[in-house]
Design an enzyme around this catalytic site. Structure first.
Site, PDB file in Angstrom:
ATOM      1  N   THR A   1      -2.691   2.496   3.016  1.00  0.00           N
ATOM      2  CA  THR A   1      -1.904   4.039   3.409  1.00  0.00           C
ATOM      3  C   THR A   1      -1.412   3.737   4.804  1.00  0.00           C
ATOM      4  O   THR A   1      -1.851   3.432   5.501  1.00  0.00           O
ATOM      5  CB  THR A   1      -2.482   5.426   3.030  1.00  0.00           C
TER       6      THR A   1
ATOM      7  N   SER B   1       1.191  -1.472   0.008  1.00  0.00           N
ATOM      8  CA  SER B   1      -0.282  -0.039  -0.375  1.00  0.00           C
ATOM      9  C   SER B   1       1.024   1.437  -0.128  1.00  0.00           C
ATOM     10  O   SER B   1       0.258   1.947   0.427  1.00  0.00           O
ATOM     11  CB  SER B   1      -0.553   0.039   0.717  1.00  0.00           C
TER      12      SER B   1
ATOM     13  N   ARG C   1      -3.908  10.221 -11.425  1.00  0.00           N
ATOM     14  CA  ARG C   1      -4.688  10.045 -10.315  1.00  0.00           C
ATOM     15  C   ARG C   1      -3.841  11.310  -8.994  1.00  0.00           C
ATOM     16  O   ARG C   1      -2.693   9.792  -8.383  1.00  0.00           O
ATOM     17  CB  ARG C   1      -5.368   9.076  -9.967  1.00  0.00           C
TER      18      ARG C   1
ATOM     19  N   THR D   1       1.425   6.974   0.923  1.00  0.00           N
ATOM     20  CA  THR D   1       0.867   5.694  -0.148  1.00  0.00           C
ATOM     21  C   THR D   1       1.373   5.578  -1.447  1.00  0.00           C
ATOM     22  O   THR D   1       2.306   6.562  -2.388  1.00  0.00           O
ATOM     23  CB  THR D   1      -0.828   6.741   0.160  1.00  0.00           C
TER      24      THR D   1
ATOM     25  N   THR E   1      -7.283   7.736   5.910  1.00  0.00           N
ATOM     26  CA  THR E   1      -6.726   6.603   5.097  1.00  0.00           C
ATOM     27  C   THR E   1      -8.220   5.989   4.678  1.00  0.00           C
ATOM     28  O   THR E   1      -9.219   6.444   5.041  1.00  0.00           O
ATOM     29  CB  THR E   1      -5.992   5.138   5.500  1.00  0.00           C
ATOM     30  N   GLY E   2      -8.104   5.407   3.582  1.00  0.00           N
ATOM     31  CA  GLY E   2      -9.287   5.322   2.965  1.00  0.00           C
ATOM     32  C   GLY E   2      -9.606   5.473   1.361  1.00  0.00           C
ATOM     33  O   GLY E   2      -8.366   6.096   0.356  1.00  0.00           O
TER      34      GLY E   2
END
Ligand code: ASP
Length: 359
Positions: A198, A87, A226, A216, A249-250
């Protein structure tokens, strides 16, 4: 130790209160809830994958009197350099072209400075490059080819970040994306979905100086170029030396729209406890989510976690769905603590993940 009388009394009072309070699942606004094992400053918190990192950062702060940002950057470097953590950094899952692109940002409370990099290629320690932007330039953010050029000029090592494991996962994903392309089914019939991951870390030292960092490889198989929330100061992390720090995170796309880390710090400035501030921010995320990403009951089809650390050492975390944890290191030692949550995991709708034809 340089600690004011007011800070000392505040820390002492909260430590005593620990003995009688247990941690509520949902802290209410303004309530100064205390984690059950609250041990006062210094404290380092991180996303759960930072369990080794919080121990390292806490040791550096307490034994070597290290600066809070140096300590947490060293903490996240462990994951950035670990090829098995897919990650972040080395071994991170690549974009749709098979190229690993990293995002990171950091803030140093005492000097009120910040740095960030986005879509950085071929340098594993994106957090250190973000810190170098902060330390050695008059800018805040460098992206893409410019970020890499700067990193190499600063002496960072250039390396291929795509490990064999991540390359194989990328190939599996490519063989699954649609039934009409020219990629043959991969021999290993594993379902490959989008994945996230992350590391965010925040620290406060004995005298109340605070820093935050996040790093991340972003959402896997993303469109090249992106940039997620981890490069965005105020979204992926934020720190104000007079209040505290927060990070996330997420699904970065959901967090960017609410400036999540900044919002948490502002809530704490108004007196909201760290855990309650994280929960309120998840509420705000849901309120700002487009229909296609919500189920019929208005529940999100994605994961998002927030972590918050107040100047006095109180901390908290929250996730949309139950089961989340975060890492903490303080005088009680390094450990994983349960996050508060909005909904039970059993009520989570399926993500709109791509369907692999092999699955
Ligand atoms: N927040 C990261 C991003 O959107 C991904 C993650 O935390 O899993 O890039």
């Amino acid at each position: 130790m340089n600690i004011t009388r007011r800070e000392f009394i505040g820390a002492g009072a909260t430590a005593v209160a620990t003995m009688t309070l247990s941690k509520p699942l949902f802290a209410v606004e303004g309530e100064q809830s205390l984690p059950a094992t609250f041990a006062g400053r210094p404290v380092v918190i991180a996303s759960a994958n930072g369990i080794r990192g919080v121990a390292k950062a806490y040791d550096m702060i307490t034994r070597e009197n290290a600066d809070t940002l140096d300590a947490i950057v060293a903490g996240v470097n462990i994951q950035e350099l670990d090829p098995n953590d897919q990650s972040v950094g080395l071994g991170g899952l690549p974009n749709e072209d098979g190229v690993v692109q990293l995002d990171a940002c950091c803030m140093h409370g005492p000097t009120k400075r910040a740095g960030a990099v986005a879509a950085l290629e071929d340098v594993a320690t994106a957090s250190l490059v973000a810190k170098a932007v902060m330390d050695y330039t008059d800018h805040i953010m460098l992206v893409g080819a410019g970020a890499k050029k700067f990193a190499l000029e600063m002496g960072f090592e250039e390396q291929n970040l795509l490990t064999e494991k991540s390359r194989q996962d990328w190939l599996k994903w490519k063989s699954c994306i649609n039934n009409n392309d020219n990629w043959l089914d991969h021999s290993d019939p594993v379902k490959i979905k989008y994945s996230t991951g992350t590391i965010n870390m925040n620290a406060v030292n004995a005298t109340g100086d605070i820093s935050s960092v996040v790093t991340t490889s972003g959402i896997s198989w993303k469109i090249p170029g992106r940039v997620g929330d981890s490069a965005i100061i105020g979204a992926g992390q934020y720190c104000d030396n007079t209040v505290g720090a927060a990070g996330s995170t997420g699904r970065g796309e959901a967090n960017i729209k609410v400036c999540g880390a900044f919002f948490i710090v502002e809530l704490m400035r108004q007196g909201v406890a760290p855990e309650a501030a994280c929960l309120k921010t998840i509420e705000r995320v849901i309120a700002m989510t487009e229909k296609r990403l919500l189920d019929y009951r208005g529940r999100p089809r994605f994961d998002l976690s927030f972590y918050a650390l107040a100047k006095d050492g109180r901390f908290g975390g929250a996730t949309a769905y139950s089961g989340g944890q975060f890492a903490v290191a303080d005088a009680s030692g390094p450990r994983l603590v349960e996050s508060a949550y909005m909904f039970k995991m059993t009520e989570r709708p399926a993500s709109p993940a791509m369907v692999c034809r092999q699955a």
